[in-house]
Design a protein around this motif. Structure first.
Motif, PDB file in Angstrom:
ATOM      1  N   ASP A  99       0.830  -1.219   0.000  1.00 45.65           N
ATOM      2  CA  ASP A  99       0.000   0.000   0.000  1.00 45.65           C
ATOM      3  C   ASP A  99       0.856   1.257   0.000  1.00 45.65           C
ATOM      4  O   ASP A  99       0.570   2.220  -0.718  1.00 45.65           O
ATOM      5  CB  ASP A  99      -0.925   0.016   1.229  1.00 45.65           C
ATOM      6  N   ASP A 100       1.908   1.236   0.807  1.00 46.04           N
ATOM      7  CA  ASP A 100       2.796   2.407   0.853  1.00 46.04           C
ATOM      8  C   ASP A 100       3.531   2.602  -0.476  1.00 46.04           C
ATOM      9  O   ASP A 100       3.752   3.739  -0.905  1.00 46.04           O
ATOM     10  CB  ASP A 100       3.806   2.284   1.998  1.00 46.04           C
ATOM     11  N   ALA A 101       3.895   1.492  -1.103  1.00 43.67           N
ATOM     12  CA  ALA A 101       4.581   1.588  -2.404  1.00 43.67           C
ATOM     13  C   ALA A 101       3.664   2.244  -3.434  1.00 43.67           C
ATOM     14  O   ALA A 101       4.085   3.115  -4.204  1.00 43.67           O
ATOM     15  CB  ALA A 101       5.015   0.203  -2.876  1.00 43.67           C
ATOM     16  N   ARG A 102       2.389   1.836  -3.423  1.00 46.22           N
ATOM     17  CA  ARG A 102       1.419   2.442  -4.353  1.00 46.22           C
ATOM     18  C   ARG A 102       1.258   3.931  -4.072  1.00 46.22           C
ATOM     19  O   ARG A 102       1.234   4.757  -4.987  1.00 46.22           O
ATOM     20  CB  ARG A 102       0.054   1.775  -4.200  1.00 46.22           C
ATOM     21  N   MET A 103       1.140   4.254  -2.787  1.00 44.76           N
ATOM     22  CA  MET A 103       0.952   5.647  -2.408  1.00 44.76           C
ATOM     23  C   MET A 103       2.146   6.494  -2.842  1.00 44.76           C
ATOM     24  O   MET A 103       1.999   7.589  -3.364  1.00 44.76           O
ATOM     25  CB  MET A 103       0.809   5.744  -0.885  1.00 44.76           C
ATOM     26  N   ARG A 104       3.309   5.924  -2.606  1.00 47.92           N
ATOM     27  CA  ARG A 104       4.546   6.605  -2.966  1.00 47.92           C
ATOM     28  C   ARG A 104       4.646   6.810  -4.479  1.00 47.92           C
ATOM     29  O   ARG A 104       5.065   7.855  -4.958  1.00 47.92           O
ATOM     30  CB  ARG A 104       5.707   5.723  -2.503  1.00 47.92           C
ATOM     31  N   ALA A 105       4.267   5.792  -5.230  1.00 50.59           N
ATOM     32  CA  ALA A 105       4.325   5.892  -6.692  1.00 50.59           C
ATOM     33  C   ALA A 105       3.399   7.009  -7.187  1.00 50.59           C
ATOM     34  O   ALA A 105       3.757   7.766  -8.092  1.00 50.59           O
ATOM     35  CB  ALA A 105       3.940   4.559  -7.318  1.00 50.59           C
ATOM     36  N   ARG A 106       2.231   7.117  -6.572  1.00 49.12           N
ATOM     37  CA  ARG A 106       1.299   8.179  -6.972  1.00 49.12           C
ATOM     38  C   ARG A 106       1.849   9.543  -6.586  1.00 49.12           C
ATOM     39  O   ARG A 106       1.834  10.485  -7.376  1.00 49.12           O
ATOM     40  CB  ARG A 106      -0.068   7.959  -6.325  1.00 49.12           C
ATOM     41  N   GLU A 107       2.361   9.612  -5.375  1.00 45.58           N
ATOM     42  CA  GLU A 107       2.882  10.891  -4.864  1.00 45.58           C
ATOM     43  C   GLU A 107       4.080  11.377  -5.699  1.00 45.58           C
ATOM     44  O   GLU A 107       4.200  12.559  -6.004  1.00 45.58           O
ATOM     45  CB  GLU A 107       3.309  10.694  -3.401  1.00 45.58           C
ATOM     46  N   LEU A 108       4.951  10.434  -6.075  1.00 44.18           N
ATOM     47  CA  LEU A 108       6.161  10.810  -6.819  1.00 44.18           C
ATOM     48  C   LEU A 108       5.912  10.918  -8.322  1.00 44.18           C
ATOM     49  O   LEU A 108       6.787  11.342  -9.070  1.00 44.18           O
ATOM     50  CB  LEU A 108       7.271   9.779  -6.559  1.00 44.18           C
ATOM     51  N   GLY A 109       4.717  10.515  -8.763  1.00 44.92           N
ATOM     52  CA  GLY A 109       4.374  10.631 -10.181  1.00 44.92           C
ATOM     53  C   GLY A 109       5.050   9.589 -11.053  1.00 44.92           C
ATOM     54  O   GLY A 109       5.464   9.893 -12.176  1.00 44.92           O
ATOM     55  N   VAL A 110       5.163   8.353 -10.563  1.00 46.24           N
ATOM     56  CA  VAL A 110       5.757   7.275 -11.373  1.00 46.24           C
ATOM     57  C   VAL A 110       4.843   6.979 -12.570  1.00 46.24           C
ATOM     58  O   VAL A 110       3.642   6.776 -12.402  1.00 46.24           O
ATOM     59  CB  VAL A 110       5.937   5.984 -10.528  1.00 46.24           C
ATOM     60  N   GLN A 111       5.430   6.989 -13.753  1.00 45.71           N
ATOM     61  CA  GLN A 111       4.680   6.659 -14.967  1.00 45.71           C
ATOM     62  C   GLN A 111       4.798   5.159 -15.183  1.00 45.71           C
ATOM     63  O   GLN A 111       5.879   4.677 -15.505  1.00 45.71           O
ATOM     64  CB  GLN A 111       5.284   7.373 -16.181  1.00 45.71           C
ATOM     65  N   THR A 112       3.708   4.442 -14.995  1.00 48.27           N
ATOM     66  CA  THR A 112       3.809   2.988 -15.184  1.00 48.27           C
ATOM     67  C   THR A 112       2.480   2.422 -15.645  1.00 48.27           C
ATOM     68  O   THR A 112       1.446   3.085 -15.592  1.00 48.27           O
ATOM     69  CB  THR A 112       4.277   2.286 -13.884  1.00 48.27           C
ATOM     70  N   ASN A 113       2.554   1.186 -16.098  1.00 48.71           N
ATOM     71  CA  ASN A 113       1.367   0.451 -16.490  1.00 48.71           C
ATOM     72  C   ASN A 113       0.425   0.340 -15.271  1.00 48.71           C
ATOM     73  O   ASN A 113       0.872  -0.036 -14.184  1.00 48.71           O
ATOM     74  CB  ASN A 113       1.853  -0.937 -16.930  1.00 48.71           C
ATOM     75  N   PRO A 114      -0.878   0.638 -15.438  1.00 45.32           N
ATOM     76  CA  PRO A 114      -1.816   0.558 -14.311  1.00 45.32           C
ATOM     77  C   PRO A 114      -1.858  -0.834 -13.669  1.00 45.32           C
ATOM     78  O   PRO A 114      -2.116  -0.963 -12.470  1.00 45.32           O
ATOM     79  CB  PRO A 114      -3.173   0.910 -14.924  1.00 45.32           C
ATOM     80  N   VAL A 115      -1.595  -1.855 -14.471  1.00 46.28           N
ATOM     81  CA  VAL A 115      -1.594  -3.231 -13.936  1.00 46.28           C
ATOM     82  C   VAL A 115      -0.495  -3.382 -12.881  1.00 46.28           C
ATOM     83  O   VAL A 115      -0.676  -4.035 -11.848  1.00 46.28           O
ATOM     84  CB  VAL A 115      -1.376  -4.261 -15.083  1.00 46.28           C
ATOM     85  N   VAL A 116       0.656  -2.771 -13.153  1.00 43.01           N
ATOM     86  CA  VAL A 116       1.774  -2.844 -12.205  1.00 43.01           C
ATOM     87  C   VAL A 116       1.404  -2.121 -10.917  1.00 43.01           C
ATOM     88  O   VAL A 116       1.610  -2.623  -9.809  1.00 43.01           O
ATOM     89  CB  VAL A 116       3.058  -2.229 -12.826  1.00 43.01           C
ATOM     90  N   LEU A 117       0.814  -0.958 -11.081  1.00 48.70           N
ATOM     91  CA  LEU A 117       0.428  -0.152  -9.916  1.00 48.70           C
ATOM     92  C   LEU A 117      -0.574  -0.911  -9.037  1.00 48.70           C
ATOM     93  O   LEU A 117      -0.454  -0.947  -7.818  1.00 48.70           O
ATOM     94  CB  LEU A 117      -0.184   1.172 -10.402  1.00 48.70           C
ATOM     95  N   GLU A 118      -1.525  -1.561  -9.673  1.00 51.69           N
ATOM     96  CA  GLU A 118      -2.582  -2.246  -8.915  1.00 51.69           C
ATOM     97  C   GLU A 118      -2.136  -3.588  -8.357  1.00 51.69           C
ATOM     98  O   GLU A 118      -2.319  -3.866  -7.178  1.00 51.69           O
ATOM     99  CB  GLU A 118      -3.820  -2.444  -9.812  1.00 51.69           C
ATOM    100  N   SER A 119      -1.539  -4.419  -9.240  1.00 46.56           N
ATOM    101  CA  SER A 119      -1.323  -5.805  -8.780  1.00 46.56           C
ATOM    102  C   SER A 119       0.126  -6.236  -8.632  1.00 46.56           C
ATOM    103  O   SER A 119       0.385  -7.354  -8.190  1.00 46.56           O
ATOM    104  CB  SER A 119      -2.074  -6.777  -9.695  1.00 46.56           C
ATOM    105  N   MET A 120       1.089  -5.376  -8.994  1.00 46.58           N
ATOM    106  CA  MET A 120       2.495  -5.749  -8.790  1.00 46.58           C
ATOM    107  C   MET A 120       3.269  -4.610  -8.126  1.00 46.58           C
ATOM    108  O   MET A 120       4.313  -4.170  -8.641  1.00 46.58           O
ATOM    109  CB  MET A 120       3.143  -6.106 -10.129  1.00 46.58           C
ATOM    110  N   PRO A 121       2.770  -4.139  -7.000  1.00 50.55           N
ATOM    111  CA  PRO A 121       3.418  -2.964  -6.388  1.00 50.55           C
ATOM    112  C   PRO A 121       4.862  -3.198  -5.966  1.00 50.55           C
ATOM    113  O   PRO A 121       5.614  -2.240  -5.816  1.00 50.55           O
ATOM    114  CB  PRO A 121       2.527  -2.658  -5.171  1.00 50.55           C
ATOM    115  N   ARG A 122       5.276  -4.490  -5.854  1.00 54.83           N
ATOM    116  CA  ARG A 122       6.674  -4.764  -5.497  1.00 54.83           C
ATOM    117  C   ARG A 122       7.632  -4.273  -6.584  1.00 54.83           C
ATOM    118  O   ARG A 122       8.800  -4.043  -6.326  1.00 54.83           O
ATOM    119  CB  ARG A 122       6.890  -6.273  -5.289  1.00 54.83           C
ATOM    120  N   LEU A 123       7.113  -4.174  -7.804  1.00 54.46           N
ATOM    121  CA  LEU A 123       7.973  -3.737  -8.913  1.00 54.46           C
ATOM    122  C   LEU A 123       8.139  -2.217  -8.980  1.00 54.46           C
ATOM    123  O   LEU A 123       8.862  -1.702  -9.819  1.00 54.46           O
ATOM    124  CB  LEU A 123       7.408  -4.244 -10.253  1.00 54.46           C
TER     125      LEU A 123
END
Ligand SMILES: [Fe+2]
Ligand SMILES: [Fe+2]
Length: 214
Positions: free
Chosen positions: A67-91
Motif C-alpha cells: 500500500d505504501d509503495a502504491r501511495m509513494r508511486a502516486r505521490e512521486l508521479g511514477v509513470q507505469t502500467n496501471p496493472v503494475v500499480l494495482e497488482s504488482m506494487p513490489r515492482l
C-alpha cells in the motif's frame, strides 16, 4: 554536480542513510550488490564509482508495504502500467527510489538514477550501467538464486549484454517456475535482447559464408 555524489565521503554517507531505511539482511544484500557492480564495471569498462553507488542504493525503497509503495508511486508521479500499480506494487521500488533519491540528493547523476529505476524489470535499450546494476542485483553471492553461480563464472568471458541476457533468462525461468507474475513489458525486453543476440551470432557466420563463396 554529479561528481560530488561519486566521492568516498558521499558513498559512506549514503551507506549510513541506507542502513536506517532497510532491514539488516537487505542492507547486506545492498552492500553485496554494490561490490558485485564494481566487479562487473571493472570487467566491462564501466565507471566503477557510478556502479558502486547505483548498486548500493538500488533497493532504497524496497522495504515499503504494498500500500505504501502504491501511495509513494502516486505521490512521486511514477509513470507505469496501471496493472503494475494495482497488482504488482513490489515492482515499483526501482522507479520510486530513483524519483525519491533525485529529490533527496540532487547531486546524484541521471545515469545512476536510471540504473536504479530499471533494476526491477529491465527495459529495452539498457545502458551498460543499467545492465551492470540489474545483473549485479541478481547474481550477487548472498542471494540464493538458482543458476546464478554459473552466470558469475562467465564474468569477463562473455560480453556484458550476454551476461545480462543470461541473468534475465534465469530470472524469467524462476518466475515461471514459482508461478509468479511478470511485468507486462518483460516479453518485449526478452524479445529485444534475444533478437540482438541472434544478430551477433549471425554476423560471423555471414562473413564465413562470404569467404567460402569466393
Ligand atoms: Fe530491488
Ligand atoms: Fe536488490
Amino acid at each position: 554536480m554529479a561528481e560530488e555524489s561519486l566521492t568516498d565521503e558521499f558513498y559512506e554517507q549514503a551507506k549510513k542513510s541506507l542502513r536506517q531505511r532497510l532491514a539488516p539482511q537487505r542492507y547486506e544484500h545492498s552492500l553485496s550488490v554494490s561490490d558485485m557492480a564494481v566487479r562487473l564495471a571493472r570487467a566491462y569498462g564501466v565507471d566503477e564509482r557510478k556502479a558502486r553507488l547505483a548498486g548500493l542504493l538500488h533497493d532504497w525503497d524496497k522495504d515499503y508495504s504494498d500500500d505504501d509503495a502504491r501511495m509513494r508511486a502516486r505521490e512521486l508521479g511514477v509513470q507505469t502500467n496501471p496493472v503494475v500499480l494495482e497488482s504488482m506494487p513490489r515492482l515499483l521500488h526501482g522507479p520510486t527510489a530513483a524519483l525519491d533519491l533525485a529529490r533527496a540528493y540532487p547531486e546524484i547523476g541521471d545515469d545512476v538514477l536510471q540504473a536504479i529505476a530499471r533494476h526491477t524489470s529491465a527495459e529495452v535499450g539498457m545502458t551498460d550501467l543499467d545492465m551492470v546494476v540489474y545483473t549485479a542485483d541478481a547474481i550477487e553471492p548472498l542471494r540464493p538464486f538458482d543458476g546464478m553461480a554459473a552466470v558469475r563464472e562467465r564474468i569477463g568471458q562473455v560480453s556484458l549484454e550476454e551476461l545480462f541476457l543470461a541473468t534475465f533468462q534465469h530470472v524469467i525461468a524462476f518466475l515461471v517456475e514459482k508461478k509468479r507474475r511478470m511485468h507486462p513489458d518483460t516479453v518485449n525486453v526478452w524479445n529485444y535482447y534475444v533478437e540482438r543476440s541472434r544478430d551477433v551470432r549471425k554476423k560471423p557466420r555471414k562473413a564465413e559464408q562470404k569467404k567460402g563463396s569466393k
